[in-house]
Every structure is written in structure tokens, then in C-alpha cells.
Design an enzyme around this catalytic site. Structure first.
Site, PDB file in Angstrom:
ATOM      1  N   ARG A 167      16.896  51.801  -9.844  1.00  0.00           N
ATOM      2  CA  ARG A 167      17.685  51.418 -10.731  1.00  0.00           C
ATOM      3  C   ARG A 167      17.529  52.347 -12.075  1.00  0.00           C
ATOM      4  O   ARG A 167      18.495  52.210 -12.964  1.00  0.00           O
ATOM      5  CB  ARG A 167      17.511  49.907 -11.083  1.00  0.00           C
ATOM      6  N   LYS A 185      22.269  32.984   6.017  1.00  0.00           N
ATOM      7  CA  LYS A 185      23.161  31.663   6.114  1.00  0.00           C
ATOM      8  C   LYS A 185      24.415  31.624   5.953  1.00  0.00           C
ATOM      9  O   LYS A 185      24.989  32.292   4.842  1.00  0.00           O
ATOM     10  CB  LYS A 185      22.371  30.656   5.079  1.00  0.00           C
ATOM     11  N   GLY A 214      21.419  43.457  -1.505  1.00  0.00           N
ATOM     12  CA  GLY A 214      20.032  44.224  -1.502  1.00  0.00           C
ATOM     13  C   GLY A 214      19.722  44.734   0.083  1.00  0.00           C
ATOM     14  O   GLY A 214      18.982  45.732   0.201  1.00  0.00           O
ATOM     15  N   GLY A 216      23.756  39.921  -6.503  1.00  0.00           N
ATOM     16  CA  GLY A 216      24.711  38.728  -6.649  1.00  0.00           C
ATOM     17  C   GLY A 216      26.156  39.089  -7.469  1.00  0.00           C
ATOM     18  O   GLY A 216      27.067  38.238  -7.086  1.00  0.00           O
TER      19      GLY A 216
END
Length: 392
Positions: free
Chosen positions: A36, A195, A348, A371
Site C-alpha cells: 500500500r 459466506k 484481500g 471493502g
């Protein structure tokens, strides 16, 4: 939506405040992965090259808001960034010190962890105004935090005299525009993860846009159960079986391909060194767990993806972090690396997989935001992007 870009701004002799995503993994005070930080370098260098003084804002971890905690200090980040830039980077401990500083063109400084400041997460208007007043131009370049309506990511953009997107932010948005708004077709999506509940909105939105949709990981288990297969002791969200069934029915009605695994890799437990066995999907033992896709499924998916002109991949198709359950994800990554499709990898885990296999440079675009990329794929407008557009 049109937004101003740092590349088009007159920065000469001005102080440019840049919100970056420098939230790097740390262990015992040492940076373990500087991806990053390196991703932010072109933006910082652009501002410096355009004759600006640069003040950086960033967060690290999840400190208690309003309190200084040494383990979350950005000092190690400043030291590492300074080595990469060949500059000495001063770290300001508070807004008063940063506001009193007289940076000159060519200098670069860093404000301490923005989450040390009370009001950041609540997007406090007073804090946002203080941050915006630290410079002449406010640059939002932290795509990884663009889905958060915080003082430094949204409020300060709106409060600034002039605001724009940095090149990293612009590149991220351009990559997802290429996937979602004007993709070369066929367009395929691979959505993995544990999920269905965390990606239900994503699956619903993508189904209307793609020509084919592959589900993997624990998500696929819920879809297999919805198709009438026994999944043994596998991770499966039984309460969402009706939702999975609706998505499959919608895919059929819309003429979209939504293939399910035809064979799977199972074991007694998710742990290193387990005995892995390949079973046809209708023969999964009641006491075992599905932890990866099998070789026939890999071939099926590779063939489908080989027809695609554009692919978006978010989430692994198996428990790739634990051997021997990473073969499916690795094979999928290799198939995408060898394809002629424009491939955007986000999230990620899938990014970590691609980088771990040494295939990142063979993909079309590797996203820096988990996200944020998910919310874009769900069809949401990111708060930071909305603020930049309103300031444009």
C-alpha cells in the site's frame, strides 16, 4: 461521474493534503508488506513534481479514537516511506503542530494516525474542516477507505477549497468502470469467500450485468445445498438456501451461466496436513467438509473463463491458505493469467493468492481496496466518490 484529477491541478507553490491508504500489516513494530505504501508513491511524487509541499493523512489499524497508542503510530510508515522517496518525512503529532508547520515545495510530512483524532469515524464537521484547512488542495487517493464516510475521506473533501482524486483513486475507478459500465463481452465474474450473507447484494447486482457467474468457497456450498446436494459438514448457510435458489432460478430465466462444482476436495477438518480426497459432488461423505474444487471443476471453469473478454474476481474458490486446499484457487489464477481477458482482481484474499503465486503482473488490474471494491460491485456509490463528484 466526472471528478477533478490531481494531474490537472495547479499545485505550484501550494500545500497539497493527500489522504492515502497506508494501513499496512505490522509485526512487532515492523512493516511486513509495503504494497500500500508503494501504491501511494506515484501520487506523492506527482504532487512533489508539480511544485507542491505535501502533507499526508492516513490511518493504521483500529486504535481507540481520541487516544494516542504507540502500537498504531505511523512513525514506522513515515520512516519506510522516506527511504522510498529519498526524503526525510516529519511526523506531526497533532493538528496544531501540523497547522503551524511551514512546509515548502518539495517537502513531505505526515500527520499521525488520523484515527487518533476524535470525530474521524463519525465524520465530525469540525474535524473535517480542520483537515481541509491544512492545505490549498485536498486529494482523496485512499481507495481502500473510500467506502467509509469519515472526516478524512468524505467530510474534508466537501470542506476543502479545492478537492480532487489522486492517480491511484482514478485508476481504481477506471478499472471498475471498465468492468461494470462498458465491459468487453462476454463478461464473467468469479465470486468466492466463506459466506453468501456477506455477498448477497453483490451476487444480485452482478447477475444482471454478467454473462456468466462462478461462485466458490463456502458460498458454493450453500448453492450446492440449494441444488439438492448433501454438503456433509461443510460451511453452509442453511437459512440462505432459498436466496441461493432464487439467484440460480434468476440466472436460468436470464440465460446466464451459473455453473456449480461437479467434483470437490474434502477432508475431515480444515487443518494443515489433512488427507484430501476428491469426490463427485453427489458423493460427499456426511462426516467430511468441502474445502476446494476438484480437477474436473477446475477444467470446467477454466474453459468458461477462457471464452470471457472481461473477468472480475473477488474471493478464492477454496481454503487456499491451508494446504492441501489451494490447488483450485491456484489453477484458476493461472488460467486467468494465461487468458486474453481484462481481469480485475479485488478483495484481500484473492489479491493475496494472486500475489503469492507470482501472477499479479499478468492480471489486468489488482485493486487495493477490499471493502470499497465490493461496494462498487454491489452497485453502490462510494461516499468519497460522491463527495469528489459534488466538488467537481
Amino acid at each position: 461521474m466526472p471528478i477533478k484529477l490531481l494531474a490537472d491541478m495547479d499545485c505550484s507553490g501550494k500545500t497539497v493534503v493527500i489522504r492515502e491508504d497506508l494501513n499496512v500489516p505490522m509485526k512487532e513494530g515492523c512493516i511486513t508488506n509495503d504494497k500500500r505504501i508503494r501504491a501511494a508513491l506515484p501520487t506523492i511524487r506527482m504532487a512533489l513534481d508539480k511544485g507542491a509541499a505535501v502533507l499526508l493523512l492516513a490511518h493504521l489499524g483500529r486504535p481507540t479514537e481520541g487516544q494516542y497508542e504507540e502500537q498504531f503510530s505511523l512513525k514506522p510508515v513515515a520512516a519506510h516511506l522516506g527511504r522510498l522517496l529519498g526524503l526525510e518525512i516529519t511526523v506531526y503529532k497533532d493538528l496544531e503542530e501540523a497547522g503551524a508547520a511551514k512546509l515548502v515545495p518539495g517537502q513531505c510530512a505526515l500527520l499521525e494516525n488520523i484515527r487518533f483524532f476524535k470525530g474521524e469515524k463519525k465524520n465530525d464537521a469540525a474535524l473535517a474542516a480542520q483537515l481541509a484547512a491544512l492545505g490549498d488542495i485536498y486529494v482523496m487517493d485512499a481507495f481502500g477507505a473510500a467506502h467509509r464516510a469519515h472526516a478524512s475521506t468524505e467530510g474534508a473533501v466537501r470542506a476543502a477549497k479545492a478537492a480532487c482524486a489522486g492517480p491511484l483513486m482514478a485508476a481504481e475507478l477506471a478499472a471498475f468502470d471498465k468492468v461494470l459500465d462498458a465491459p468487453a463481452r462476454p463478461l464473467a465474474a468469479v465470486i468466492g469467500g466463506s459466506k453468501v450473507s456477506t455477498k448477497l447484494g453483490l451476487l444480485d447486482n452482478l447477475l444482471h450485468k454478467v454473462d456468466s457467474l462462478i461462485v466458490g468457497g463456502g458460498i458454493a456450498n450453500t448453492f450446492l445445498a440449494a441444488a439438492g446436494y448433501s454438503v456433509g459438514r461443510s460451511l453452509c448457510e442453511e437459512d440462505l438456501i432459498p436466496e441461493a435458489r432464487k439467484i440460480m432460478e434468476a440466472a436460468t430465466a436470464q440465460g446466464k451461466e451459473l455453473p456449480l462444482p461437479v467434483d470437490v476436495v474434502t477432508a475431515k477438518a480444515l487443518a494443515p496436513g489433512q488427507t484430501a480426497t476428491v469426490y463427485d459432488v453427489d458423493k460427499v461423505p456426511a462426516d467430511e467438509m468441502i474445502l476446494d474444487i476438484g480437477p474436473r471443476t477446475v477444467a470446467l471453469y477454466a474453459q468458461l473463463l477462457g471464452k470471457a473478454a472481461t473477468v472480475v474476481w473477488n474471493g478464492p474458490v477454496g481454503a487456499f491458505e491451508t494446504e492441501p486446499f489451494g490447488a483450485g484457487t491456484k489453477a484458476l489464477a493461472e488460467a486467468l493469467a494465461d487468458s486474453d481477458a481484462f481481469v480485475v482482481v479485488g478483495g484481500g484474499d484473492s489479491v493475496a493468492a494472486v500475489e503469492g503465486y507470482g501472477l499479479a503482473d499478468k492480471m489486468g488490474y489488482i485493486s487495493t481496496g477490499g471493502g470499497a471494491s465490493l461496494e462498487l460491485l454491489e452497485g453502490k456509490v462510494l461516499p468519497s466518490v460522491a463527495a469528489l463528484a459534488d466538488c467537481g
